[in-house]
Design an enzyme around this catalytic site. Structure first.
Site, PDB file in Angstrom:
ATOM      1  CD1 TRP A 179      -1.076  -0.193   4.065  1.00 63.31           C
ATOM      2  CD2 TRP A 179       1.166   0.052   3.921  1.00 63.31           C
ATOM      3  NE1 TRP A 179      -0.812   0.931   3.314  1.00 63.31           N
ATOM      4  CE2 TRP A 179       0.546   1.110   3.211  1.00 63.31           C
ATOM      5  CE3 TRP A 179       2.552   0.019   3.968  1.00 63.31           C
ATOM      6  CZ2 TRP A 179       1.268   2.105   2.544  1.00 63.31           C
ATOM      7  CZ3 TRP A 179       3.268   1.016   3.311  1.00 63.31           C
ATOM      8  CH2 TRP A 179       2.630   2.036   2.610  1.00 63.31           C
ATOM      9  CD  GLU A 229       4.096  10.060  -1.020  1.00 67.29           C
ATOM     10  OE1 GLU A 229       3.945  10.430   0.153  1.00 67.29           O
ATOM     11  OE2 GLU A 229       3.150   9.842  -1.801  1.00 67.29           O
ATOM     12  CD  GLU A 243       0.461  11.252   2.638  1.00 70.61           C
ATOM     13  OE1 GLU A 243       1.471  10.984   1.963  1.00 70.61           O
ATOM     14  OE2 GLU A 243      -0.679  11.231   2.164  1.00 70.61           O
ATOM     15  CG  HIS A 276       2.745   7.086   1.409  1.00 66.13           C
ATOM     16  ND1 HIS A 276       1.779   8.012   1.117  1.00 66.13           N
ATOM     17  CD2 HIS A 276       2.109   6.057   2.029  1.00 66.13           C
ATOM     18  CE1 HIS A 276       0.599   7.568   1.528  1.00 66.13           C
ATOM     19  NE2 HIS A 276       0.781   6.390   2.096  1.00 66.13           N
ATOM     20  CD  GLU A 296      -3.565  13.192   0.548  1.00 68.42           C
ATOM     21  OE1 GLU A 296      -3.056  12.213  -0.008  1.00 68.42           O
ATOM     22  OE2 GLU A 296      -3.198  13.602   1.653  1.00 68.42           O
ATOM     23  CB  THR A 311      -0.395  11.446  -4.569  1.00 65.39           C
ATOM     24  OG1 THR A 311      -1.463  11.687  -3.666  1.00 65.39           O
ATOM     25  CG2 THR A 311       0.563  12.615  -4.541  1.00 65.39           C
ATOM     26  CG  ASP A 316      -2.079   4.623   2.952  1.00 63.18           C
ATOM     27  OD1 ASP A 316      -2.883   3.712   3.194  1.00 63.18           O
ATOM     28  OD2 ASP A 316      -0.946   4.691   3.481  1.00 63.18           O
ATOM     29  CD  GLU A 317      -0.876   9.400  -1.342  1.00 58.60           C
ATOM     30  OE1 GLU A 317      -1.453  10.174  -0.548  1.00 58.60           O
ATOM     31  OE2 GLU A 317       0.363   9.362  -1.478  1.00 58.60           O
ATOM     32  CG  HIS A 337      -4.610  10.378   3.239  1.00 53.34           C
ATOM     33  ND1 HIS A 337      -3.252  10.227   3.065  1.00 53.34           N
ATOM     34  CD2 HIS A 337      -4.910   9.663   4.356  1.00 53.34           C
ATOM     35  CE1 HIS A 337      -2.771   9.449   4.024  1.00 53.34           C
ATOM     36  NE2 HIS A 337      -3.755   9.093   4.812  1.00 53.34           N
TER      37      HIS A 337
HETATM   38 FE   FE2 Z   1      -1.002  11.970   0.309  1.00 52.64          FE
HETATM   39 FE   FE2 Z   2       1.715  10.030   0.127  1.00 50.15          FE
END
Ligand code: FE2
Ligand code: FE2
Length: 330
Positions: free
Chosen positions: A33, A76, A113, A116, A166, A169, A198-199, A202
């Site tokens: 995305w 971020e 990242e 974000h 990660e 967050t 995403d976090e 990761h």
């Molecule tokens: Fe992150």
């Molecule tokens: Fe992030």
């Protein structure tokens, strides 16, 4: 062999799998995305109506919510600091032959990242609820100041830090998503959900690196984990300051806001620590030196000890007024 050389060897050993890490834990540019997927389309005819709707819904959200969202955004936006820090870690080299395998990982992680901060920044700008200039100044200060996350250039400590951070967050973006939904802001909720996803990915990657290090260098990995937990994981936002301030208590105040609305609390810190201990099966790791055995005992007891301390924490009911968010406008 020195400790440093062994770490380099371990990093080189893991580096052989970097391509598979990228494939498993990161998503190609064409498939992932992008911020525009969730924002009003500025090329579209309905742009102004979409923005108007976004601003109307944003009016429902309370003060601490905005402070938390701004703090998350600034965290971020300090991405240049994290990328440059990680590129300096032993075993990661971005220069020689165009960069080694690890630098490829760091670049692609950074690319993910970077979306974000872009998304949250654009949302905040459109919302009309916050003072963008103040936010921009805090971001610039945070990047200018740099920060010491206490890991040195040690890859083991750095991977503990990133595994923890990660997940932290993830918790925070996910809670903001839930809260936005509660206030009827489904679009903002979706944005934060995507970021949280995403976090989590990761987090899985970095904690997998640590799992693999435990397999080949258990004692040193245990000591590194203990070291990081002893000194506490300092969040990047720890170094926040508002414009015109030299030394700041902005982080404590931001973190009070986050605790008050339950976005990220002292209990979450303890929870994350416990999750890492469980994930890495700290209780089952064998072949440890005496020192590492002691570190293991320390780590196994730590969440219980910290939970008792966090129970006693008292969060002030009244919050600090930040320059980022002017209450009169809410
Ligand atoms: Fe992150
Ligand atoms: Fe992030």
């Amino acid at each position: 062999m020195s400790i440093k050389n062994i770490r380099l060897e371990v990093m080189q050993f893991l580096e052989k799998n970097v391509d598979s890490f990228v494939e498993q834990y990161l998503i190609p540019v064409e498939k992932i995305w992008q911020p525009s997927d969730f924002l009003p389309n500025s090329e579209g005819e309905n742009f102004f109506e979409e923005v108007k709707e976004l601003r109307e819904i944003a009016k429902e959200l309370p003060y601490d919510f905005w402070v938390t969202l701004v703090g998350d955004t600034i965290t971020e936006e300090a991405l240049p600091t994290y990328e440059s820090w990680l590129m300096d870690v032993e075993g990661i080299d971005q220069i020689e032959n165009g960069g080694n395998g690890w630098s490829k990982w760091i670049r692609q992680w950074t690319g993910e990242e970077n979306r974000h901060g872009d998304l949250l920044n654009k949302y905040l700008y459109l919302s009309g609820r916050v003072n963008m200039r103040e936010i921009e100044m805090t971001t610039q200060h945070l990047i200018n100041d740099g920060f010491d996350i206490g890991t040195g250039t040690d890859p083991y400590k750095n991977f503990v830090y990133t595994s923890f951070q990660e997940l932290a967050t993830y918790v925070s973006h996910n809670r903001v998503a839930q809260m936005a939904k509660k206030f009827g802001d489904n679009k903002l909720s979706k944005m934060c959900k995507m970021i949280a996803g995403d976090e989590m990915r990761h987090h899985h990657a970095y904690s997998e690196f640590v799992t693999r290090i435990f397999q080949v260098d258990p004692s040193e990995m245990m000591l590194a984990f203990q070291y990081m937990m002893k000194q506490k994981i300092v969040m990047p936002a720890h170094f926040l300051r508002e414009s015109g301030q030299k030394i700041s208590s902005a982080f404590e105040q931001f973190s009070d806001s986050a605790q008050r609305i339950g976005v990220y609390t002292a209990n979450d810190y303890v929870d994350i620590m416990q999750k890492l201990i469980t994930k890495w099966e700290i209780d089952k790791i064998s072949n440890l030196t005496d020192e590492a055995e002691k570190a293991r005992d320390y780590l196994m007891k730590l969440p219980g000890r910290m939970a008792k301390i966090s129970e006693r924490l008292v969060i002030p009911a009244e919050g600090h007024i930040f320059k980022w968010v002017e209450p009169a406008r809410l």
